[in-house]
Design a protein around this motif. Structure first.
Motif, mmCIF file in Angstrom:
data_model
loop_
_atom_site.group_PDB
_atom_site.id
_atom_site.type_symbol
_atom_site.label_atom_id
_atom_site.label_comp_id
_atom_site.label_asym_id
_atom_site.label_seq_id
_atom_site.Cartn_x
_atom_site.Cartn_y
_atom_site.Cartn_z
ATOM 1 N N ASP A 1 47.083 13.434 -34.582
ATOM 2 C CA ASP A 1 46.148 12.608 -35.353
ATOM 3 C C ASP A 1 45.246 11.762 -34.468
ATOM 4 N N HIS A 2 45.776 11.225 -33.375
ATOM 5 C CA HIS A 2 45.027 10.298 -32.519
ATOM 6 C C HIS A 2 45.053 10.818 -31.079
ATOM 7 N N PRO A 3 44.121 11.693 -30.727
ATOM 8 C CA PRO A 3 44.168 12.326 -29.400
ATOM 9 C C PRO A 3 43.923 11.376 -28.242
ATOM 10 N N PHE A 4 43.313 10.205 -28.489
ATOM 11 C CA PHE A 4 43.013 9.283 -27.396
ATOM 12 C C PHE A 4 44.119 8.257 -27.177
ATOM 13 N N SER A 5 45.154 8.316 -27.959
ATOM 14 C CA SER A 5 46.270 7.389 -27.779
ATOM 15 C C SER A 5 47.187 7.896 -26.671
ATOM 16 N N PRO A 6 47.748 6.996 -25.856
ATOM 17 C CA PRO A 6 48.699 7.452 -24.823
ATOM 18 C C PRO A 6 50.059 7.830 -25.387
ATOM 19 N N PHE A 7 50.304 7.526 -26.653
ATOM 20 C CA PHE A 7 51.618 7.777 -27.236
ATOM 21 C C PHE A 7 51.657 9.145 -27.915
ATOM 22 N N PRO A 8 52.704 9.914 -27.690
ATOM 23 C CA PRO A 8 52.811 11.236 -28.329
ATOM 24 C C PRO A 8 53.076 11.097 -29.820
ATOM 25 N N GLN A 9 52.398 11.913 -30.619
ATOM 26 C CA GLN A 9 52.598 11.906 -32.068
ATOM 27 C C GLN A 9 53.342 13.137 -32.559
ATOM 28 N N VAL A 10 53.745 13.979 -31.607
ATOM 29 C CA VAL A 10 54.541 15.164 -31.907
ATOM 30 C C VAL A 10 55.688 15.204 -30.909
ATOM 31 N N LEU A 11 56.858 15.518 -31.390
ATOM 32 C CA LEU A 11 58.041 15.592 -30.522
ATOM 33 C C LEU A 11 58.245 17.035 -30.078
ATOM 34 N N TYR A 12 58.460 17.248 -28.774
ATOM 35 C CA TYR A 12 58.763 18.611 -28.319
ATOM 36 C C TYR A 12 60.190 18.666 -27.780
ATOM 37 N N LEU B 1 52.224 4.881 -17.657
ATOM 38 C CA LEU B 1 50.770 4.693 -17.666
ATOM 39 C C LEU B 1 50.392 3.277 -18.092
ATOM 40 N N LEU B 2 51.111 2.724 -19.064
ATOM 41 C CA LEU B 2 50.760 1.403 -19.594
ATOM 42 C C LEU B 2 51.092 0.271 -18.635
ATOM 43 N N ARG B 3 52.024 0.481 -17.734
ATOM 44 C CA ARG B 3 52.422 -0.591 -16.820
ATOM 45 C C ARG B 3 51.249 -1.123 -15.994
ATOM 46 N N PHE B 4 50.353 -0.239 -15.588
ATOM 47 C CA PHE B 4 49.280 -0.639 -14.674
ATOM 48 C C PHE B 4 48.269 -1.586 -15.319
ATOM 49 N N PRO B 5 47.729 -1.284 -16.509
ATOM 50 C CA PRO B 5 46.815 -2.271 -17.109
ATOM 51 C C PRO B 5 47.498 -3.587 -17.463
ATOM 52 N N ILE B 6 48.787 -3.554 -17.822
ATOM 53 C CA ILE B 6 49.492 -4.802 -18.140
ATOM 54 C C ILE B 6 49.684 -5.638 -16.874
ATOM 55 N N ILE B 7 49.937 -4.997 -15.741
ATOM 56 C CA ILE B 7 50.039 -5.727 -14.466
ATOM 57 C C ILE B 7 48.709 -6.403 -14.131
ATOM 58 N N ILE B 8 47.600 -5.723 -14.376
ATOM 59 C CA ILE B 8 46.284 -6.313 -14.108
ATOM 60 C C ILE B 8 46.052 -7.537 -14.989
ATOM 61 N N LEU C 1 50.962 -7.349 -25.227
ATOM 62 C CA LEU C 1 51.976 -7.059 -26.252
ATOM 63 C C LEU C 1 51.342 -7.003 -27.635
ATOM 64 N N ILE C 2 50.447 -7.944 -27.940
ATOM 65 C CA ILE C 2 49.795 -7.966 -29.258
ATOM 66 C C ILE C 2 48.934 -6.719 -29.452
ATOM 67 N N VAL C 3 48.144 -6.373 -28.432
ATOM 68 C CA VAL C 3 47.295 -5.177 -28.525
ATOM 69 C C VAL C 3 48.151 -3.930 -28.692
ATOM 70 N N LEU C 4 49.281 -3.872 -27.985
ATOM 71 C CA LEU C 4 50.173 -2.716 -28.071
ATOM 72 C C LEU C 4 50.747 -2.568 -29.475
ATOM 73 N N HIS D 1 47.997 -1.444 -31.857
ATOM 74 C CA HIS D 1 47.698 -0.015 -31.661
ATOM 75 C C HIS D 1 48.773 0.872 -32.291
ATOM 76 N N LEU D 2 50.039 0.538 -32.068
ATOM 77 C CA LEU D 2 51.121 1.327 -32.652
ATOM 78 C C LEU D 2 51.083 1.286 -34.174
ATOM 79 N N SER D 3 50.649 0.167 -34.736
ATOM 80 C CA SER D 3 50.587 0.030 -36.197
ATOM 81 C C SER D 3 49.502 0.904 -36.803
#
Length: 516
Positions: A238-249, A426-433, A447-450, A453-455
């Motif tokens: 559904d959301h190809p630009f999200s870093p989170f997988p929306q399908v389980l393999y 992948l998310l660790r790097f922008p949060i460190i910045i 944390l709020i943005v995350l 986004h998940l919602s």
């Protein structure tokens, strides 16, 4: 067997062009049909044309060497056909089935269907005077044996894993779920590969709207070829630009069967051992098959540990950077002095130090994956120890930062699914910045943005944070904790709406007190 020569021309009408062969019917002239397939498979040394005679009729067999069982073709097909003396053209299919001891014989009448049969390894029988051909089901090609999945190893549970053969994979699921309501709906994706994709679901448990939507998304895929399930995943999410997988393999038949029993749909793709499961939630990615094979206390404890270390894996380096850079007063005085003395000779600020250490750790981990198995783990472990110790002695990095990055790496390994593990890395790097620029305010902002986004994410129209956003009672029994199996009487609310009852109400097991 001999290869038929490439003919310059034929009498009568010309064979159709290759680009016009989709729905064109076969000719009743064997020469025209052979000419078409000869031109279609021009410069293909593995395609064999064998001509012979059945009674007074000319015939030919076309097959791809390496995909068909040549022993059966010689012993069961050609040997019996050469014994036939009379051909009844109006009912040749019945004569063929009575003559050849092969169960899978199909009559086809278009050039497109014939080329598909040849490509799938089914030899094609052509007969002069008939505007039809016969696909002989004697496919045989090399395939990997069933082994334990290397990416999803477990202490307890079945040791079988999917292979690259879709026929083997569907049979492994059929062996677990024996009810005829288990459906396998085939589609073909890819202009050139024509990869077989099977939509698997249990009729009466899975929502038909879900199956229809999955079929529509697959039919919209217009691509040259599909080489792995990842191709399909990127087209249907559904959301190809999200870093989170929306399908389980997964490559485990027991995981596929468990999700089918919860009302989900599964895509099995030919040529890959990984099947795709949808819809899923964020919490599905932190569930392991062993959570259900062990007692519920153990499964609950391990699951809670995973969620705790999820926070560690995402936020520990950024919190360390924020505190050492902006909020030193939050630390006990002895700990603050210890960290300050360790960082005294370090030439970099904490944000640069954390960034470089994380990059080095990710490089070592990736190198360990790409190197041969025998030396990969040794290189990654020894490399981390040697480089870390040398960096501390040289005064380039501080010892506390080495500890923080090591704990973060260990925490990321607790995630049972590799796909969500990549998202965390992948998310660790922008949060460190953000932590290096804004301190703990940056960590809270991340944390709020995350959470926002998940919602907003959905997996085949199912909210990604379900069942937290609905607080429905039944799915909460299998989210942060795992209730006893004899208490989990209902399927997940969002996937098993049609038949929500999983099992009858079971009385809590009681110990046998014995008798006098």
């Amino acid at each position: 067997m001999r290869r038929l020569p490439q003919e310059k021309g034929t009498k009568g009408k010309e064979a159709p062009e290759k680009s016009q062969s989709v729905n064109v019917s076969l000719s009743n002239s064997l020469d025209e049909n052979v000419l078409f397939f000869s031109s279609l498979y021009k410069d293909s040394s593995d395609v064999v044309f064998h001509s012979f005679a059945i009674g007074n009729k000319k015939a030919a067999v076309v097959y791809i060497e390496g995909l068909s069982d040549l022993q059966k073709l010689d012993e069961l097909v050609l040997e019996n056909l050469l014994k036939m003396t009379e051909i009844i053209e109006k009912d040749f299919i019945h004569s063929l089935k009575n003559t050849i001891p092969i169960s899978n014989i199909k009559k086809i009448d278009t050039y497109s269907a014939c080329s598909d049969a040849i490509a799938n390894g089914n030899p094609l029988l052509l007969l002069d005077g008939l505007k039809e051909a016969y696909s002989l089901g004697i496919v045989k090609y090399e395939k990997r044996s069933i082994e334990e999945p290397s990416a999803e190893k477990g202490i307890r549970g079945p040791r079988e894993g999917f292979t690259e053969s879709i026929g083997v994979n569907t049979s492994l699921v059929r062996r677990i779920i024996k009810d005829p309501s288990l459906k396998m709906k085939p589609l073909y994706v890819g202009k050139y590969t024509k990869t077989k994709v099977v939509i698997s679901y249990i009729e009466g448990l899975a929502d038909q709207n879900l199956i229809q939507e999955m079929e529509n998304r697959l039919n919209r895929i217009d691509i040259d070829g599909v080489l792995e399930s990842g191709y399909i995943e990127q087209f249907i999410e559904d959301h190809p630009f999200s870093p989170f997988p929306q399908v389980l393999y997964t490559e485990r038949p027991d995981v596929v069967s468990a999700n089918l029993l919860e009302g989900r749909a599964v895509l099995m793709i030919d040529g890959t051992p990984f099947s795709l499961i949808a819809p899923i939630s964020f919490f599905s990615l932190f569930q392991s098959q062993e959570d259900y094979y062990e007692r519920f206390w153990i499964g609950t404890f391990i699951r809670i540990i995973r969620f705790i270390f999820l926070g560690v894996a995402i936020f520990l380096p950024s919190i360390y950077v924020a505190i050492t850079s902006f909020h030193q007063e939050m630390l006990p005085i002895n700990l603050m002095l210890s960290i300050a003395s360790a960082r005294e000779g370090v030439p970099f600020p904490a944000i640069v130090e954390a960034f470089l250490m994380e990059l080095a750790f990710e490089a070592l981990r990736e190198a360990g994956l790409r190197l041969p198995k025998q030396i990969g783990s040794a290189v990654s472990i020894v490399g981390a120890l040697v480089i870390g110790q040398a960096a501390v002695q040289a005064g380039i990095f501080s010892a506390p930062m080495i500890i923080v990055v090591s704990i973060t790496g260990i925490a990321s390994f607790l995630v049972p699914r590799y796909s969500i593990g990549l998202s965390i890395r992948l998310l660790r790097f922008p949060i460190i910045i953000l932590a290096g620029l804004l301190g703990l305010i940056g960590v809270m902002l991340a944390l709020i943005v995350l959470i926002i986004h998940l919602s907003t994410l959905r997996s085949f129209d199912i909210p990604y944070l379900s069942p937290i956003n609905t607080l429905h009672k039944n799915p909460m029994q299998d989210t942060f904790v795992r209730f006893p199996l004899w208490k989990m009487n209902f399927r997940p609310h969002l996937t098993g709406n049609i038949d929500s009852v999983r099992q009858g109400k079971t009385i809590e097991p009681q110990p046998d007190k014995g008798g006098d």
